[in-house]
Design a protein around this motif. Structure first.
Motif, PDB file in Angstrom:
ATOM      1  N   THR A  19     -26.598 -42.833 -55.094  1.00 38.96           N
ATOM      2  CA  THR A  19     -26.537 -43.191 -56.439  1.00 38.96           C
ATOM      3  C   THR A  19     -24.964 -43.238 -57.023  1.00 38.96           C
ATOM      4  O   THR A  19     -24.612 -43.791 -57.920  1.00 38.96           O
ATOM      5  N   GLU A  20     -24.025 -42.673 -56.068  1.00 43.37           N
ATOM      6  CA  GLU A  20     -22.762 -42.645 -56.517  1.00 43.37           C
ATOM      7  C   GLU A  20     -21.788 -43.706 -55.837  1.00 43.37           C
ATOM      8  O   GLU A  20     -22.431 -44.899 -55.240  1.00 43.37           O
ATOM      9  N   ASP A  21     -20.648 -43.939 -56.424  1.00 45.63           N
ATOM     10  CA  ASP A  21     -19.909 -45.122 -56.181  1.00 45.63           C
ATOM     11  C   ASP A  21     -19.280 -44.842 -54.683  1.00 45.63           C
ATOM     12  O   ASP A  21     -18.252 -43.982 -54.728  1.00 45.63           O
ATOM     13  N   LEU A  22     -19.667 -45.364 -53.771  1.00 47.37           N
ATOM     14  CA  LEU A  22     -19.298 -44.928 -52.464  1.00 47.37           C
ATOM     15  C   LEU A  22     -18.482 -46.156 -51.781  1.00 47.37           C
ATOM     16  O   LEU A  22     -18.417 -47.456 -52.026  1.00 47.37           O
ATOM     17  N   SER A  23     -17.632 -45.527 -51.005  1.00 45.34           N
ATOM     18  CA  SER A  23     -16.459 -46.458 -50.291  1.00 45.34           C
ATOM     19  C   SER A  23     -16.134 -46.058 -48.877  1.00 45.34           C
ATOM     20  O   SER A  23     -16.390 -44.539 -48.631  1.00 45.34           O
ATOM     21  N   LEU A  24     -15.452 -46.698 -48.079  1.00 46.54           N
ATOM     22  CA  LEU A  24     -15.035 -46.422 -46.800  1.00 46.54           C
ATOM     23  C   LEU A  24     -14.002 -45.145 -46.727  1.00 46.54           C
ATOM     24  O   LEU A  24     -13.907 -44.348 -46.281  1.00 46.54           O
ATOM     25  N   ALA A  38     -31.509 -50.488 -61.875  1.00 47.83           N
ATOM     26  CA  ALA A  38     -29.923 -50.921 -61.130  1.00 47.83           C
ATOM     27  C   ALA A  38     -28.971 -49.709 -60.975  1.00 47.83           C
ATOM     28  O   ALA A  38     -28.467 -49.382 -60.155  1.00 47.83           O
ATOM     29  N   GLU A  39     -28.812 -49.167 -62.424  1.00 51.14           N
ATOM     30  CA  GLU A  39     -27.918 -48.085 -62.582  1.00 51.14           C
ATOM     31  C   GLU A  39     -28.400 -46.921 -61.965  1.00 51.14           C
ATOM     32  O   GLU A  39     -27.698 -46.004 -61.143  1.00 51.14           O
ATOM     33  N   MET A  40     -29.487 -46.773 -61.952  1.00 54.59           N
ATOM     34  CA  MET A  40     -30.228 -45.202 -61.228  1.00 54.59           C
ATOM     35  C   MET A  40     -30.058 -45.163 -60.058  1.00 54.59           C
ATOM     36  O   MET A  40     -29.940 -44.108 -59.401  1.00 54.59           O
ATOM     37  N   VAL A  41     -29.991 -46.311 -59.113  1.00 52.41           N
ATOM     38  CA  VAL A  41     -29.942 -46.306 -57.730  1.00 52.41           C
ATOM     39  C   VAL A  41     -28.451 -46.791 -57.257  1.00 52.41           C
ATOM     40  O   VAL A  41     -28.294 -46.842 -56.237  1.00 52.41           O
ATOM     41  N   GLY A  42     -27.498 -46.907 -58.253  1.00 50.90           N
ATOM     42  CA  GLY A  42     -26.194 -46.897 -57.761  1.00 50.90           C
ATOM     43  C   GLY A  42     -25.616 -48.326 -57.868  1.00 50.90           C
ATOM     44  O   GLY A  42     -24.304 -48.401 -57.297  1.00 50.90           O
ATOM     45  N   PHE A  43     -26.175 -49.519 -58.484  1.00 48.61           N
ATOM     46  CA  PHE A  43     -25.464 -50.457 -58.543  1.00 48.61           C
ATOM     47  C   PHE A  43     -24.862 -50.723 -60.025  1.00 48.61           C
ATOM     48  O   PHE A  43     -25.244 -50.166 -60.804  1.00 48.61           O
ATOM     49  N   ASN A  44     -23.553 -51.333 -59.867  1.00 51.08           N
ATOM     50  CA  ASN A  44     -22.731 -51.457 -61.097  1.00 51.08           C
ATOM     51  C   ASN A  44     -23.415 -52.509 -62.021  1.00 51.08           C
ATOM     52  O   ASN A  44     -23.019 -52.398 -63.312  1.00 51.08           O
ATOM     53  N   SER A  45     -24.044 -53.494 -61.500  1.00 49.67           N
ATOM     54  CA  SER A  45     -24.591 -54.460 -62.382  1.00 49.67           C
ATOM     55  C   SER A  45     -26.066 -54.925 -61.833  1.00 49.67           C
ATOM     56  O   SER A  45     -26.373 -54.895 -60.991  1.00 49.67           O
ATOM     57  N   GLN A  46     -26.772 -55.412 -63.067  1.00 51.86           N
ATOM     58  CA  GLN A  46     -28.289 -55.871 -62.675  1.00 51.86           C
ATOM     59  C   GLN A  46     -28.189 -57.169 -61.724  1.00 51.86           C
ATOM     60  O   GLN A  46     -28.892 -57.531 -61.043  1.00 51.86           O
ATOM     61  N   THR A  47     -27.162 -57.995 -61.794  1.00 51.63           N
ATOM     62  CA  THR A  47     -27.102 -59.203 -61.245  1.00 51.63           C
ATOM     63  C   THR A  47     -26.770 -58.893 -59.893  1.00 51.63           C
ATOM     64  O   THR A  47     -27.333 -59.585 -58.874  1.00 51.63           O
ATOM     65  N   HIS A  48     -25.924 -57.971 -59.441  1.00 45.39           N
ATOM     66  CA  HIS A  48     -25.784 -57.633 -58.131  1.00 45.39           C
ATOM     67  C   HIS A  48     -27.177 -56.986 -57.324  1.00 45.39           C
ATOM     68  O   HIS A  48     -27.389 -57.396 -56.320  1.00 45.39           O
ATOM     69  N   PHE A  49     -27.762 -56.002 -58.193  1.00 42.52           N
ATOM     70  CA  PHE A  49     -28.949 -55.529 -57.803  1.00 42.52           C
ATOM     71  C   PHE A  49     -30.034 -56.436 -57.536  1.00 42.52           C
ATOM     72  O   PHE A  49     -30.635 -56.277 -56.410  1.00 42.52           O
ATOM     73  N   SER A  50     -30.112 -57.557 -58.398  1.00 40.05           N
ATOM     74  CA  SER A  50     -30.880 -58.424 -58.196  1.00 40.05           C
ATOM     75  C   SER A  50     -31.004 -59.416 -56.875  1.00 40.05           C
ATOM     76  O   SER A  50     -31.763 -59.806 -56.285  1.00 40.05           O
TER      77      SER A  50
END
Length: 511
Positions: free
Chosen positions: A422-427, A480-492
């Protein structure tokens, strides 16, 4: 008993020849064939009693072979050999008279021997398998005449039955929850229940004109009714319904069992009995999907859409591929789609559905005691639930065991992703967390897991989102926010790519 093995795969023929003590069981393999044309030649020249017939062969497939066998007048019993995703072909073969079928990857000595022993017993005792036509012969009893009548032999019915050729119906009935009911009786005396049912039905029908009764097997019985004295179709149907009610009440009162009935359309002559039997069987099979009704009429049964069988075969093939790849997440997603399709289309009967599940467990190499106990339900929903429990445990164990195959670093990365999706993950974050370079962790993850880190993260997030979409308290943008996406568009976009449908479509389908 003379056996012919027809399959274009040499290993299958070798396996069948090797797995059973043919001589010790009073059987003999008289020939082998590798294609349909050769099979027909062998049947004509060798006159086998039983043919193991591959559904898909060169030159002529199994369906074509069976049709020509009928034309040749062959009375050989046919046992179909198929793959898990050949259901449409198998159903057609069963309609043409096949007595049973085996999925080649899952067949075993015990099942094969049991079927052959049953056929051997039928041959010596004059037993009955309504799906398999056989040559006319002098009937040795009333039961034998009725069996011949259900095969379409009109002559024996005219000779010895109480039926008249007017307003004929075929009724099939079985006991609901038979597996539970039979446990009331001593283990060593399983015949008590069917014998008691025979006596009750005989008592009820003793007061009726133009009726006959036949026990098909311990679970299923047939009642044949004609209505020569009634002048209208409505009056005939009212009589049938009244008799069903009387039998239902008697079985409930004296044995405390509930019965479910399948009723054919009416026929004007004995020549319709074979079709009537098939219709009643189709009607009775509806109980597999609808447990509440007690009476099913063929007249109201919707024919199976051939496209649903084709879709089922496609999904089964995809499940097999997912299992071969070890992609259990994908396998379970396809399994869920297959279950929804089958339940909606009602395109498989109980035996066919059980064999699919058993085949999947075989591919999972699942042979634990609770796996053997799976499939105790009598409806599709119960059957699916019981198998799903075993499949879920089996795939979870395999996922866990496969995790051990990864390096310690990748195991730890996977656990971290599953806990922090759910967090903002990065390499960069992962590299700092595990004290390695971003390029190294990215390259090693893809090398061992087979897909990139962010693809893996998205798979986790979408799987969690699918569960949340079933809860209408949450709006799609909230999920979308609950599972870690920053926007609904990206989630969809990601959801559509991984599932083939939009979040809204998925929610509507689930609802």
């Amino acid at each position: 008993m003379r056996i012919l093995i027809a399959d274009d795969e040499p290993l299958v023929r070798i396996g069948l020849k090797s797995v059973i003590d043919w001589k010790g069981n009073g059987m003999e393999i008289v020939g082998e064939a590798a294609d349909g044309a050769e099979t027909l030649e062998q049947i004509s020249s060798l006159s086998p009693d039983v043919v193991f017939l591959d559904i898909k062969m060169p030159k002529k497939d199994g369906i074509a072979v069976m049709k020509e066998m009928r034309q040749l007048g062959s009375t050989a019993k046919v046992i179909i050999l198929s793959s898990f995703d050949d259901i449409a072909y198998v159903k057609e073969a069963m309609k043409l008279g096949a007595v049973d079928y085996f999925h080649k990857p899952a067949m075993n000595e015990e099942e094969i021997t049991a079927v052959l022993k049953e056929l051997q017993s039928e041959a010596t005792q004059g037993g009955f398998s309504p799906k398999q036509p056989r040559a006319d012969h002098p009937a040795s009893s009333k039961a034998d005449d009725l069996r011949e009548g259900l095969r379409g032999n009109s002559g024996v019915m005219r000779r010895s039955s109480h039926l008249k050729e007017a307003g004929i119906y075929v009724l099939l009935f079985s006991i609901k929850h038979y597996g539970t009911v039979i446990k009331r009786y001593p283990h060593e005396q399983p015949h008590i229940l069917p014998d008691t049912v025979d006596n009750i039905v005989a008592e009820v029908l003793g007061k009726e004109k133009e009726t006959e009764y036949l026990r098909i097997d311990d679970r299923v019985s047939a009642v044949l009714i004609s209505n020569s004295e009634l002048k209208s179709l409505l009056a005939s149907l009212n009589r049938v319904n009244g008799l069903v009610q009387t039998l239902t009440t008697a079985l409930k009162r004296f044995v405390n069992v509930d019965a479910v009935f399948g009723i054919s359309d009416w026929f004007s002559s004995f020549g319709g009995l074979e079709t009537g039997y098939a219709q009643a069987q189709t009607a009775l099979e509806q109980a597999f999907y609808m447990p509440e009704p007690s009476v099913f009429y063929f007249h109201f049964c919707k024919p199976v859409d051939p496209s649903s069988l084709e879709q089922s075969d496609v999904l089964l093939a995809s499940m097999k591929n997912a299992l071969r790849e070890g992609n259990f997440k994908k396998f379970k997603e396809i399994l869920e789609r297959w279950q929804k399709l089958v339940e909606r289309a009602r395109c498989l009967n109980e035996q066919e559905a059980r064999k699919v599940y058993e085949g999947l467990l075989f591919m999972l190499d699942e042979r634990k005691p609770d796996a053997e106990a799976a499939g105790t339900g009598e409806t599709f929903a119960e059957l699916s639930a019981s198998f799903n429990r075993v499949i879920e445990r089996a795939t979870a164990e395999k996922d866990s065991s496969e995790l051990k195959l990864y390096s310690l670093l990748i195991r730890n990365v996977i656990r971290y992703l599953q806990e922090h999706y759910t967090e903002d993950l990065s390499l960069k974050l992962l590299a700092e967390q595990f004290q390695v370079s971003p390029n190294y962790v990215s390259r090693l993850f893809k090398q061992e897991v087979g897909r990139g880190i962010f693809e893996y993260i998205n798979e986790i997030r979408i799987e969690k989102a699918k569960a949340l979409l079933k809860d209408y308290r949450y709006k799609i943008y909230e999920i979308a926010e609950m599972v870690g996406f920053n926007s609904q568009t990206h989630f969809s976009t990601v959801f559509q790519r991984l599932t083939g449908v939009s979040p809204k479509e998925y929610r509507n389908d689930e609802g």
